[in-house]
Structures are given as structure tokens and as C-alpha cells.
Design a protein around this motif. Structure first.
Motif, PDB file in Angstrom:
ATOM      1  N   GLN A 133     -12.457 -15.805  21.889  1.00  0.00           N
ATOM      2  CA  GLN A 133     -11.923 -15.178  20.734  1.00  0.00           C
ATOM      3  C   GLN A 133     -10.328 -15.212  20.625  1.00  0.00           C
ATOM      4  O   GLN A 133      -9.902 -14.400  21.428  1.00  0.00           O
ATOM      5  CB  GLN A 133     -12.439 -13.779  20.504  1.00  0.00           C
ATOM      6  N   THR A 134      -9.855 -15.521  19.604  1.00  0.00           N
ATOM      7  CA  THR A 134      -8.387 -15.743  19.641  1.00  0.00           C
ATOM      8  C   THR A 134      -7.839 -15.321  18.180  1.00  0.00           C
ATOM      9  O   THR A 134      -8.631 -15.793  17.177  1.00  0.00           O
ATOM     10  CB  THR A 134      -7.941 -17.236  20.053  1.00  0.00           C
ATOM     11  N   VAL A 135      -6.731 -14.559  18.087  1.00  0.00           N
ATOM     12  CA  VAL A 135      -6.253 -14.215  16.839  1.00  0.00           C
ATOM     13  C   VAL A 135      -4.889 -14.665  16.902  1.00  0.00           C
ATOM     14  O   VAL A 135      -4.169 -14.632  17.813  1.00  0.00           O
ATOM     15  CB  VAL A 135      -6.069 -12.793  16.778  1.00  0.00           C
ATOM     16  N   ILE A 136      -4.570 -15.394  15.788  1.00  0.00           N
ATOM     17  CA  ILE A 136      -3.212 -15.859  15.632  1.00  0.00           C
ATOM     18  C   ILE A 136      -2.549 -15.131  14.278  1.00  0.00           C
ATOM     19  O   ILE A 136      -2.985 -15.059  13.260  1.00  0.00           O
ATOM     20  CB  ILE A 136      -3.338 -17.408  15.248  1.00  0.00           C
ATOM     21  N   LEU A 137      -1.394 -14.541  14.890  1.00  0.00           N
ATOM     22  CA  LEU A 137      -0.572 -13.956  13.787  1.00  0.00           C
ATOM     23  C   LEU A 137       0.652 -14.544  13.666  1.00  0.00           C
ATOM     24  O   LEU A 137       1.648 -14.545  14.461  1.00  0.00           O
ATOM     25  CB  LEU A 137      -0.259 -12.421  14.392  1.00  0.00           C
ATOM     26  N   THR A 138       0.798 -15.136  12.095  1.00  0.00           N
ATOM     27  CA  THR A 138       2.010 -15.720  12.005  1.00  0.00           C
ATOM     28  C   THR A 138       2.755 -14.930  10.830  1.00  0.00           C
ATOM     29  O   THR A 138       2.261 -14.416  10.121  1.00  0.00           O
ATOM     30  CB  THR A 138       1.582 -17.215  11.221  1.00  0.00           C
ATOM     31  N   PRO A 139       4.196 -14.886  11.219  1.00  0.00           N
ATOM     32  CA  PRO A 139       4.974 -14.263  10.456  1.00  0.00           C
ATOM     33  C   PRO A 139       4.856 -14.664   8.847  1.00  0.00           C
ATOM     34  O   PRO A 139       4.780 -15.964   8.683  1.00  0.00           O
ATOM     35  CB  PRO A 139       6.590 -14.642  10.852  1.00  0.00           C
ATOM     36  N   VAL A 181      -9.637  -8.351  20.718  1.00  0.00           N
ATOM     37  CA  VAL A 181      -8.398  -8.635  19.835  1.00  0.00           C
ATOM     38  C   VAL A 181      -8.469  -7.771  18.497  1.00  0.00           C
ATOM     39  O   VAL A 181      -9.521  -7.228  18.230  1.00  0.00           O
ATOM     40  CB  VAL A 181      -8.649 -10.130  19.491  1.00  0.00           C
ATOM     41  N   PRO A 182      -7.413  -7.622  17.882  1.00  0.00           N
ATOM     42  CA  PRO A 182      -7.336  -6.880  16.627  1.00  0.00           C
ATOM     43  C   PRO A 182      -8.319  -7.542  15.414  1.00  0.00           C
ATOM     44  O   PRO A 182      -8.428  -8.825  15.484  1.00  0.00           O
ATOM     45  CB  PRO A 182      -5.934  -6.891  16.104  1.00  0.00           C
TER      46      PRO A 182
END
Length: 111
Positions: A54-60, A78-79
Motif C-alpha cells: 500500500q503506497t500513498v503518493i503526495l504531490t505538491p 499510510v495516511p
């Protein structure tokens, strides 16, 4: 186990995918709320051993072009959404345009 280089290339490929260019939500947030600092994307990344992480990608928000990436792997999860404001430990990273990738490697969330 995937090498660090393979993991970085996988995350780079996912970060550059057209899925980040999602259309805005049908019901935009009320005007009183500040714009989110990050765009949230959750993906499951397959590993060589068959596990999917499980992966979360937070892009500006509003960032374009090649961006640096910071990967954090945790056994705790993850959040479930992008933070409403920038956490104090991410302020400088957000200013520099870092993509934050948080990946959970535990039996509870990996399938």
C-alpha cells in the motif's frame, strides 16, 4: 525483494503517470477551506515476492515537471487522505517541491 533502484524507478513511473492529472472533484470544497497542499494518490505496488504494498503518493499541489522524491517506508500504515495543512516537518520539503511517498510494508495492509 526489489532493489532500491527498482523501487525508485517504480515510484518515479507512478508519479509521472497520467493518473496524477485527475479532474477536480465533482463537489469542490467550500471557499472557506484553504486549498490542499498536496494531491493524494493511493496505489498498490507489486513486489517480486508477490506482495502488493500500500503506497500513498503526495504531490505538491500545482507542481509540474520533474520533482525530487522522498520515500518513507513504515510498518504502521499510510495516511487515508492528504493532510489539510503542511505538517511542520514537511514545510521545507514542500517549498522545495518534493513528492512524498509513504509505503506500508506489513502483513496487515500488504496483499
Amino acid at each position: 525483494m526489489a532493489t532500491t533502484r527498482e523501487l525508485v524507478w517504480t515510484v518515479l513511473a507512478l508519479a509521472a503517470a497520467p493518473a496524477l492529472a485527475q479532474s477536480p472533484p465533482a463537489n469542490p470544497a467550500p471557499q472557506a477551506s484553504p486549498a490542499p497542499a498536496f494531491t493524494y494518490q493511493e496505489v498498490m505496488i507489486p513486489m517480486r515476492d508477490g506482495a502488493r504494498l500500500q503506497t500513498v503518493i503526495l504531490t505538491p499541489a500545482g507542481a509540474h515537471g520533474p520533482l525530487p522524491i522522498l520515500i518513507q517506508r513504515t510498518p504502521y500504515g499510510v495516511p487515508d487522505r492528504a493532510p489539510p495543512s503542511i505538517p511542520p516537518n514537511f514545510v521545507e520539503l514542500e517549498k522545495d517541491g518534493y513528492i512524498l511517498v509513504i509505503q506500508a510494508r506489513s502483513r496487515a495492509v500488504a496483499t
